[in-house]
Design a protein around this motif. Sequence first.
Motif, PDB file in Angstrom:
ATOM      1  N   VAL A   2       0.857  -1.189   0.000  1.00  0.00           N
ATOM      2  CA  VAL A   2       0.000   0.000   0.000  1.00  0.00           C
ATOM      3  C   VAL A   2       0.893   1.238   0.000  1.00  0.00           C
ATOM      4  N   GLN A   3       0.523   2.208  -0.790  1.00  0.00           N
ATOM      5  CA  GLN A   3       1.266   3.466  -0.847  1.00  0.00           C
ATOM      6  C   GLN A   3       0.341   4.627  -0.492  1.00  0.00           C
ATOM      7  N   LEU A   4       0.881   5.574   0.248  1.00  0.00           N
ATOM      8  CA  LEU A   4       0.180   6.816   0.565  1.00  0.00           C
ATOM      9  C   LEU A   4       0.963   7.953  -0.072  1.00  0.00           C
ATOM     10  N   VAL A   5       0.291   8.751  -0.867  1.00  0.00           N
ATOM     11  CA  VAL A   5       0.954   9.871  -1.541  1.00  0.00           C
ATOM     12  C   VAL A   5       0.307  11.175  -1.084  1.00  0.00           C
ATOM     13  N   GLU A   6       1.131  12.052  -0.531  1.00  0.00           N
ATOM     14  CA  GLU A   6       0.651  13.326   0.004  1.00  0.00           C
ATOM     15  C   GLU A   6       0.954  14.458  -0.973  1.00  0.00           C
ATOM     16  N   SER A   7       0.172  15.518  -0.846  1.00  0.00           N
ATOM     17  CA  SER A   7       0.415  16.733  -1.618  1.00  0.00           C
ATOM     18  C   SER A   7      -0.159  17.913  -0.866  1.00  0.00           C
ATOM     19  N   GLY A   8       0.311  19.102  -1.232  1.00  0.00           N
ATOM     20  CA  GLY A   8      -0.287  20.310  -0.698  1.00  0.00           C
ATOM     21  C   GLY A   8       0.530  21.080   0.314  1.00  0.00           C
ATOM     22  N   GLY A   9       1.681  20.587   0.701  1.00  0.00           N
ATOM     23  CA  GLY A   9       2.499  21.349   1.635  1.00  0.00           C
ATOM     24  C   GLY A   9       3.102  22.566   0.959  1.00  0.00           C
ATOM     25  N   GLY A  10       3.791  23.371   1.756  1.00  0.00           N
ATOM     26  CA  GLY A  10       4.431  24.555   1.189  1.00  0.00           C
ATOM     27  C   GLY A  10       4.702  25.609   2.227  1.00  0.00           C
ATOM     28  N   LEU A  11       4.963  26.811   1.723  1.00  0.00           N
ATOM     29  CA  LEU A  11       5.279  27.963   2.574  1.00  0.00           C
ATOM     30  C   LEU A  11       4.086  28.901   2.624  1.00  0.00           C
ATOM     31  N   VAL A  12       3.721  29.317   3.826  1.00  0.00           N
ATOM     32  CA  VAL A  12       2.593  30.226   3.993  1.00  0.00           C
ATOM     33  C   VAL A  12       2.901  31.180   5.134  1.00  0.00           C
ATOM     34  N   GLN A  13       2.344  32.362   5.063  1.00  0.00           N
ATOM     35  CA  GLN A  13       2.527  33.322   6.154  1.00  0.00           C
ATOM     36  C   GLN A  13       1.612  32.983   7.321  1.00  0.00           C
ATOM     37  N   ALA A  14       2.005  33.417   8.493  1.00  0.00           N
ATOM     38  CA  ALA A  14       1.170  33.211   9.670  1.00  0.00           C
ATOM     39  C   ALA A  14      -0.228  33.777   9.423  1.00  0.00           C
ATOM     40  N   GLY A  15      -1.226  32.993   9.827  1.00  0.00           N
ATOM     41  CA  GLY A  15      -2.601  33.378   9.585  1.00  0.00           C
ATOM     42  C   GLY A  15      -3.168  32.866   8.278  1.00  0.00           C
ATOM     43  N   ARG A  19      -3.985  23.377   2.326  1.00  0.00           N
ATOM     44  CA  ARG A  19      -4.815  22.181   2.244  1.00  0.00           C
ATOM     45  C   ARG A  19      -3.918  21.014   1.876  1.00  0.00           C
ATOM     46  N   LEU A  20      -3.883  20.018   2.745  1.00  0.00           N
ATOM     47  CA  LEU A  20      -3.105  18.811   2.500  1.00  0.00           C
ATOM     48  C   LEU A  20      -4.025  17.701   2.014  1.00  0.00           C
ATOM     49  N   SER A  21      -3.527  16.944   1.042  1.00  0.00           N
ATOM     50  CA  SER A  21      -4.292  15.812   0.530  1.00  0.00           C
ATOM     51  C   SER A  21      -3.434  14.559   0.548  1.00  0.00           C
ATOM     52  N   CYS A  22      -4.093  13.427   0.688  1.00  0.00           N
ATOM     53  CA  CYS A  22      -3.392  12.143   0.718  1.00  0.00           C
ATOM     54  C   CYS A  22      -4.281  11.106   0.062  1.00  0.00           C
ATOM     55  N   ALA A  23      -3.699  10.344  -0.848  1.00  0.00           N
ATOM     56  CA  ALA A  23      -4.436   9.277  -1.513  1.00  0.00           C
ATOM     57  C   ALA A  23      -3.703   7.965  -1.320  1.00  0.00           C
ATOM     58  N   ALA A  24      -4.463   6.941  -0.985  1.00  0.00           N
ATOM     59  CA  ALA A  24      -3.902   5.610  -0.779  1.00  0.00           C
ATOM     60  C   ALA A  24      -4.201   4.743  -1.993  1.00  0.00           C
ATOM     61  N   SER A  25      -3.247   3.886  -2.307  1.00  0.00           N
ATOM     62  CA  SER A  25      -3.432   2.965  -3.436  1.00  0.00           C
ATOM     63  C   SER A  25      -2.710   1.660  -3.136  1.00  0.00           C
ATOM     64  N   GLY A  26      -3.062   0.631  -3.890  1.00  0.00           N
ATOM     65  CA  GLY A  26      -2.404  -0.658  -3.713  1.00  0.00           C
ATOM     66  C   GLY A  26      -3.406  -1.738  -3.327  1.00  0.00           C
ATOM     67  N   SER A  27      -2.923  -2.682  -2.532  1.00  0.00           N
ATOM     68  CA  SER A  27      -3.711  -3.867  -2.175  1.00  0.00           C
ATOM     69  C   SER A  27      -4.639  -3.570  -0.992  1.00  0.00           C
ATOM     70  N   ILE A  28      -5.613  -2.710  -1.270  1.00  0.00           N
ATOM     71  CA  ILE A  28      -6.512  -2.236  -0.216  1.00  0.00           C
ATOM     72  C   ILE A  28      -7.853  -2.950  -0.282  1.00  0.00           C
TER      73      ILE A  28
END
Length: 120
Positions: A2-15, A19-28
């Motif tokens: 099973v693999q989990l792939v994340e996306s959506g991180g980065g640099l942001v100012q305070a306040g 949005r983080l996303s994660c999708a799972a795939s494989g023998s689920i």
Amino acid sequence: QVQLVESGGGLVQAGGSLRLSCAASGSIFSIRAMGWYRQAPGKQRELVAAITRGGSPNYADSVKGRFTISRDNAKNAVTLQMNSLKPEETAVYYCNAVVQTTNSIIKNYWGQGTQVTVSS
């Protein structure tokens, strides 16, 4: 496998928001709980938010009212909406899933992590 792939991180100012996303795939066969953890330099990994298959969320006290976790069971995906971010929330954020595989094994899986940096 099973693999989990994340996306959506980065640099942001305070306040700001991210949005983080994660999708799972494989023998689920099915996914039980899904969640997000974070680990700042020199600190232990900590739970940010988790959600059951039925959609019941659980949040760390520090993020209640600012973060929202949701999931799409049909897509084996989980999302974390983070608002009003604080500099102390700078960390690597990890997706987590408790998966029942097609071999009927229940196992905890982790994504590779995505960096979130909040500037002051």
